[in-house]
Design a protein around this motif. Structure first.
Motif, PDB file in Angstrom:
ATOM      1  N   PRO A  69      -5.054  -3.234  -1.046  1.00 38.76           N
ATOM      2  CA  PRO A  69      -4.237  -3.326   0.166  1.00 38.76           C
ATOM      3  C   PRO A  69      -5.110  -3.133   1.403  1.00 38.76           C
ATOM      4  O   PRO A  69      -6.180  -2.507   1.329  1.00 38.76           O
ATOM      5  CB  PRO A  69      -3.244  -2.172   0.006  1.00 38.76           C
ATOM      6  CG  PRO A  69      -3.946  -1.207  -0.886  1.00 38.76           C
ATOM      7  CD  PRO A  69      -4.767  -2.033  -1.830  1.00 38.76           C
ATOM      8  N   ARG A  70      -4.669  -3.679   2.514  1.00 41.02           N
ATOM      9  CA  ARG A  70      -5.452  -3.515   3.736  1.00 41.02           C
ATOM     10  C   ARG A  70      -5.517  -2.052   4.149  1.00 41.02           C
ATOM     11  O   ARG A  70      -6.538  -1.572   4.647  1.00 41.02           O
ATOM     12  CB  ARG A  70      -4.848  -4.349   4.867  1.00 41.02           C
ATOM     13  CG  ARG A  70      -5.736  -4.382   6.113  1.00 41.02           C
ATOM     14  CD  ARG A  70      -5.232  -5.370   7.117  1.00 41.02           C
ATOM     15  NE  ARG A  70      -4.153  -4.849   7.923  1.00 41.02           N
ATOM     16  CZ  ARG A  70      -4.312  -4.056   8.981  1.00 41.02           C
ATOM     17  NH1 ARG A  70      -5.526  -3.659   9.323  1.00 41.02           N
ATOM     18  NH2 ARG A  70      -3.288  -3.652   9.685  1.00 41.02           N
ATOM     19  N   ALA A  72      -4.001   1.920   2.768  1.00 40.35           N
ATOM     20  CA  ALA A  72      -3.223   2.814   1.913  1.00 40.35           C
ATOM     21  C   ALA A  72      -3.018   4.122   2.665  1.00 40.35           C
ATOM     22  O   ALA A  72      -3.962   4.650   3.273  1.00 40.35           O
ATOM     23  CB  ALA A  72      -3.942   3.068   0.593  1.00 40.35           C
ATOM     24  N   PRO A  91      -8.431   0.161  -1.547  1.00 36.44           N
ATOM     25  CA  PRO A  91      -7.934  -0.289  -0.241  1.00 36.44           C
ATOM     26  C   PRO A  91      -9.076  -0.435   0.763  1.00 36.44           C
ATOM     27  O   PRO A  91     -10.111   0.229   0.642  1.00 36.44           O
ATOM     28  CB  PRO A  91      -6.986   0.838   0.175  1.00 36.44           C
ATOM     29  CG  PRO A  91      -7.543   2.048  -0.498  1.00 36.44           C
ATOM     30  CD  PRO A  91      -8.072   1.558  -1.824  1.00 36.44           C
TER      31      PRO A  91
END
Length: 309
Positions: A69-70, A72, A91
């Motif tokens: 994910p970009r 967290a 992340p």
């Protein structure tokens, strides 16, 4: 995508609402995913702005979460276990309290005695996200439930936080005599306890409804009053600005209590210092020091307080 971890219970979710809303407002174009137990979905829906729920248990790996994910965000704990669950997803960035064991040296320090709402607001503010601790209100689920009832909720996760059933029953008898329509609520595992309280209070079986989470939230939203221990329903009363009396034992209301400045919420505590809230039992002495008359006196005060926002 932004992934937020908060895989705990009702009260834990409610206290993280301001931080979640701060993140939503700070990243309006991003998908905001919340890693949480799926049974919390009806309550998560009342927050608004959560695009996806990633099924997650309290101590389980995030196997259902997308990798990399970009961002967290750890709204779960101080680490290192919760940090590592997010780090395993690789992340681009991790926002979390500093944890040397997890190798995460960025982030603010953890304060044990901080109120839970303030804690998570402070975390996101550290990373530049505005957050209002007063932003606790939730939407009301669209389900049909009775209105104007007085809810007595005798259960709590740990035995140390459960006021004796006989005392709840005595309060229920007093309130019924004063004209309150009393309901006894609890989780499925607490049903026998609720039946016992109702029986000792002279209430019939109809006063012990079996409620799912959405129904419980709607019931609290339209209630006249909520009386409970230090557990999730107390935070629902805060979220819906429903008058409440909350009985505290091992943990101070300075950490988990209703907001200051609301006379229609009253916390009763006779402790001197906070301890762990998950103590296995017996009932904590600070909770045993709370009397039935004290609770009924607090009810009088909150029921006559101004609930105007």
């Amino acid at each position: 995508m932004i992934l937020v971890l908060r895989a705990l219970g009702v009260g834990d979710l409610a206290t993280a609402v301001p931080a979640l809303r701060g993140l939503r407002a700070a990243f309006p174009g991003e998908t905001l995913s919340l890693a949480a137990p799926t049974w919390l979905t009806p309550l998560i829906d009342t927050i608004g702005g959560i695009d996806r729920i990633v099924p997650a248990g309290e101590l389980e790996p995030l196997t259902a979460a997308p990798a990399m994910p970009r961002l967290a965000v750890n709204l779960h704990g101080s680490g290192p276990e919760s940090h590592r669950r997010l780090q395993a997803l690789a992340p681009e960035a991790l926002w979390a309290f500093a944890s040397r064991p997890a190798g995460h040296l960025d982030g603010p320090g953890w304060h044990d005695d901080e109120h839970e709402v303030q804690r998570w607001c402070r975390l996101v503010r550290y990373y530049g996200v505005p957050c209002s601790p007063e932003d606790l209100d939730l939407a009301v689920p669209a389900v049909d439930v009775p209105r104007g009832v007085t809810i007595i909720h005798p259960g709590a996760k740990s035995p140390a936080r459960r006021w004796p059933a006989a005392r709840f029953a005595a309060v229920a008898r007093g309130l019924r005599s004063a004209g309150h329509r009393v309901l006894i609520t609890g989780s499925a595992s607490e049903h026998d306890l609720c039946v016992r309280v109702a029986h000792e209070a002279g209430l019939d079986a109809a006063c012990v409804p079996r409620t799912e989470l959405a129904e419980l939230a709607a019931l609290v939203a339209g209630a006249r009053l909520v009386i409970s221990g230090d557990t999730g329903i107390a935070h629902l009363a805060t979220a819906y600005r429903t008058p409440s009396v909350v009985l505290f034992g091992p943990v101070s209301p300075q950490r988990w209590g209703p907001p200051a400045g609301r006379p229609y919420h009253r916390a009763i505590w006779h402790g001197t210092r906070s301890e762990r809230g998950d103590l296995p039992g017996p009932v904590h002495p600070a909770l045993l020091a709370v009397t039935e008359d004290e609770v009924l006196a607090a009810v009088e005060k909150v029921c006559h307080a101004d609930v105007t926002p």
